[in-house]
Motif scaffolding. Structure first.
Motif, mmCIF file in Angstrom:
data_model
loop_
_atom_site.group_PDB
_atom_site.id
_atom_site.type_symbol
_atom_site.label_atom_id
_atom_site.label_comp_id
_atom_site.label_asym_id
_atom_site.label_seq_id
_atom_site.Cartn_x
_atom_site.Cartn_y
_atom_site.Cartn_z
ATOM 1 N N VAL A 30 -34.437 15.119 -23.802
ATOM 2 C CA VAL A 30 -34.050 16.379 -23.174
ATOM 3 C C VAL A 30 -34.480 16.440 -21.714
ATOM 4 N N ASN A 31 -35.442 15.593 -21.338
ATOM 5 C CA ASN A 31 -35.905 15.485 -19.953
ATOM 6 C C ASN A 31 -36.681 14.181 -19.810
ATOM 7 N N PHE A 32 -37.195 13.916 -18.614
ATOM 8 C CA PHE A 32 -37.856 12.635 -18.378
ATOM 9 C C PHE A 32 -39.230 12.557 -19.016
ATOM 10 N N LEU A 33 -39.890 13.684 -19.250
ATOM 11 C CA LEU A 33 -41.131 13.645 -20.017
ATOM 12 C C LEU A 33 -40.865 13.128 -21.424
ATOM 13 N N GLU A 34 -39.803 13.596 -22.032
ATOM 14 C CA GLU A 34 -39.478 13.143 -23.383
ATOM 15 C C GLU A 34 -39.070 11.670 -23.384
ATOM 16 N N MET A 35 -38.374 11.245 -22.344
ATOM 17 C CA MET A 35 -37.965 9.839 -22.269
ATOM 18 C C MET A 35 -39.169 8.907 -22.269
ATOM 19 N N TRP A 36 -40.206 9.230 -21.464
ATOM 20 C CA TRP A 36 -41.292 8.286 -21.238
ATOM 21 C C TRP A 36 -42.510 8.498 -22.129
ATOM 22 N N HIS A 37 -42.606 9.623 -22.827
ATOM 23 C CA HIS A 37 -43.781 9.888 -23.669
ATOM 24 C C HIS A 37 -43.858 8.879 -24.802
ATOM 25 N N ARG A 38 -45.071 8.450 -25.124
ATOM 26 C CA ARG A 38 -45.250 7.402 -26.143
ATOM 27 C C ARG A 38 -44.653 7.792 -27.496
ATOM 28 N N ASP A 39 -44.676 9.078 -27.837
ATOM 29 C CA ASP A 39 -44.221 9.500 -29.159
ATOM 30 C C ASP A 39 -42.715 9.710 -29.243
ATOM 31 N N HIS A 66 -42.435 10.201 -14.472
ATOM 32 C CA HIS A 66 -43.105 11.504 -14.439
ATOM 33 C C HIS A 66 -44.588 11.327 -14.231
ATOM 34 N N TYR A 67 -45.107 12.083 -13.254
ATOM 35 C CA TYR A 67 -46.525 12.011 -12.905
ATOM 36 C C TYR A 67 -47.422 12.292 -14.106
ATOM 37 N N LEU A 68 -47.063 13.270 -14.945
ATOM 38 C CA LEU A 68 -47.941 13.634 -16.056
ATOM 39 C C LEU A 68 -48.051 12.516 -17.088
ATOM 40 N N VAL A 69 -47.003 11.734 -17.277
ATOM 41 C CA VAL A 69 -47.105 10.598 -18.189
ATOM 42 C C VAL A 69 -48.062 9.566 -17.610
ATOM 43 N N TRP A 70 -47.960 9.307 -16.302
ATOM 44 C CA TRP A 70 -48.900 8.395 -15.662
ATOM 45 C C TRP A 70 -50.327 8.928 -15.776
ATOM 46 N N PRO A 110 -43.952 21.655 -16.332
ATOM 47 C CA PRO A 110 -44.025 20.554 -17.289
ATOM 48 C C PRO A 110 -45.338 20.563 -18.053
ATOM 49 N N VAL A 111 -45.252 20.236 -19.321
ATOM 50 C CA VAL A 111 -46.429 20.131 -20.181
ATOM 51 C C VAL A 111 -46.360 18.786 -20.886
ATOM 52 N N TYR A 112 -47.416 18.011 -20.783
ATOM 53 C CA TYR A 112 -47.443 16.708 -21.429
ATOM 54 C C TYR A 112 -47.520 16.899 -22.941
ATOM 55 N N GLY A 113 -46.599 16.292 -23.661
ATOM 56 C CA GLY A 113 -46.554 16.425 -25.114
ATOM 57 C C GLY A 113 -45.122 16.570 -25.588
ATOM 58 N N PRO A 114 -44.937 16.979 -26.837
ATOM 59 C CA PRO A 114 -43.585 17.150 -27.364
ATOM 60 C C PRO A 114 -42.801 18.174 -26.549
ATOM 61 N N ALA A 127 -34.976 20.741 -17.978
ATOM 62 C CA ALA A 127 -35.384 19.910 -16.842
ATOM 63 C C ALA A 127 -36.692 20.434 -16.271
ATOM 64 N N VAL A 128 -37.659 19.541 -16.094
ATOM 65 C CA VAL A 128 -38.952 19.908 -15.514
ATOM 66 C C VAL A 128 -39.224 19.028 -14.305
ATOM 67 N N ALA A 129 -39.900 19.599 -13.329
ATOM 68 C CA ALA A 129 -40.199 18.883 -12.094
ATOM 69 C C ALA A 129 -41.352 17.900 -12.315
ATOM 70 N N SER A 130 -41.487 16.968 -11.390
ATOM 71 C CA SER A 130 -42.613 16.037 -11.386
ATOM 72 C C SER A 130 -43.183 15.989 -9.965
ATOM 73 N N PRO A 131 -44.413 16.409 -9.784
ATOM 74 C CA PRO A 131 -45.433 16.681 -10.786
ATOM 75 C C PRO A 131 -45.312 18.053 -11.450
#
Length: 357
Positions: A30-39, A66-70, A110-114, A127-131
């Motif tokens: 649904v966004n780039f956080l979801e793309m790159w998150h380990r889960d 995404h900065y938060l994944v890093w 953006p919130v790191y997680g599901p 869509a969430v911004a980075s950072p």
């Protein structure tokens, strides 16, 4: 390092095939956080969809990190980026990584997680911004932002799978796509975006990358296109700092042609890193040959219909401002459905013809 000369930039451009690519999120993200998150990293879908892209003739793709994944999973992000670039390279597709992005169209931080499911019927609703706009304004993690740039660029500075570094997507973009079809605007944070963009150029150059650096000029007017289209402080700075000229243009063909003519005066390679929105006249049938014939690389928005819901239109007033009609019977972005079938077979034929060599 200093900015590449015009001659160096043109030599880089002439050493490769014409670039025809796409902006990518797998259909299951649904966004780039979801793309790159380990889960939620979906390697199988990414590999399948990159295979479809190669069959269409694409040779490059642009992906936001995404900065938060890093921040929370640095080693995991680098490993997953390496894997994705390997999948792409095996299919003849180069990677354009994007480090920062102010497009928080979902209107939440953006919130790191599901990540939540998309809001029904809303284009790019999560869509969430980075950072993140709030983190950018707060200024408390600037050192972290700087370490992130140095780490990612330094790690892949000589990796031939990286086509170029797009350091910051649409810095200063404060639009929100609200439920109900309205376009809203958050408070101005362009000064903070400009500062981070300038720092990113300096930090990336300190890594001595073998690939060029850029940030795209994106705030084009819709009523008429002249050199003044890029006189915002952010766009003018981006063009002055970039090794290669990149820009965004969701506009009718005559306006895109005018942008190319204006930017050609800079004497550097040009790529349109966001385009293709059918209801506003930005269509494959009209503009792919324009880009090819004028030797301008192009990276369209979207590949597979999915959780971003980008086949749906922008807010109605935004579409109208670009001279279009928010007709929901016409796909806005994207080319393929979830089964890999083309929305418009004639577009696929045009792509294959234009990229055949």
């Amino acid at each position: 390092m200093t900015r590449w000369t015009e001659a160096e930039a043109m030599a880089w451009w002439r050493a490769r095939d014409w670039v025809c690519g796409f902006n990518f999120l797998p259909s299951t993200a649904v966004n780039f956080l979801e793309m790159w998150h380990r889960d939620s990293f979906d390697a199988a879908t990414i590999e399948r969809e990159l295979g479809w892209a190669a069959e269409l003739g694409f040779n490059a793709f642009r992906i936001n990190l995404h900065y938060l994944v890093w921040k929370h999973d640095r080693d995991g992000l680098i490993d997953r980026l390496d894997r994705v670039m390997g999948m792409a390279a095996a299919r003849g597709i180069d990677t354009i990584p994007v480090l920062f992005d102010d497009c928080g169209f979902g209107g939440v931080e953006p919130v790191y997680g599901p990540q939540p499911d998309p809001i029904p019927a809303v284009h790019n609703s999560r869509a969430v911004a980075s950072p993140g706009r709030a983190l950018l304004l707060a200024g408390a993690e600037t050192d972290g932002f700087h370490r992130y740039v140095a780490d990612i660029v330094g790690r892949f500075r000589d990796d031939r799978r990286v086509l170029f570094w797009d350091l910051y997507n649409e810095p200063g973009n404060r639009m929100v796509f609200a439920p109900g079809g309205a376009a809203l605007y958050e408070p101005d944070f362009s000064a903070q975006s400009l500062a981070l963009m300038e720092a990113s150029f300096e930090l990336a150059r300190a890594c001595a990358p073998e690939q060029p650096l850029t940030v795209g000029a994106w705030s084009t007017p819709v009523a008429g296109v002249t050199e003044a289209a890029y006189e915002t402080p952010i766009d003018s700075t981006a063009l002055a700092r970039s090794d290669i000229v990149t820009f965004h243009a969701y506009l009718a063909t005559d306006k895109v042609d005018a942008i190319i003519t204006a930017l050609a005066q800079r004497g550097r390679p040009m790529l349109c890193t966001e385009w293709m929105a059918r209801p506003v006249g930005s269509r494959i049938a009209d503009q792919l040959t324009l880009f090819r014939d004028r030797d301008v690389g192009c990276v369209q928005w979207g590949l597979v219909q999915g959780r971003t819901q980008t086949w749906l239109p922008w807010p109605e007033e935004l579409v109208a401002a670009h001279g279009g009609d928010a007709d929901r019977s016409v796909w806005f972005h994207d080319i393929l459905d979830a089964a890999g079938q083309p929305y418009d077979p004639s577009e696929v034929e045009t792509l294959r013809l234009c990229t055949a060599g």
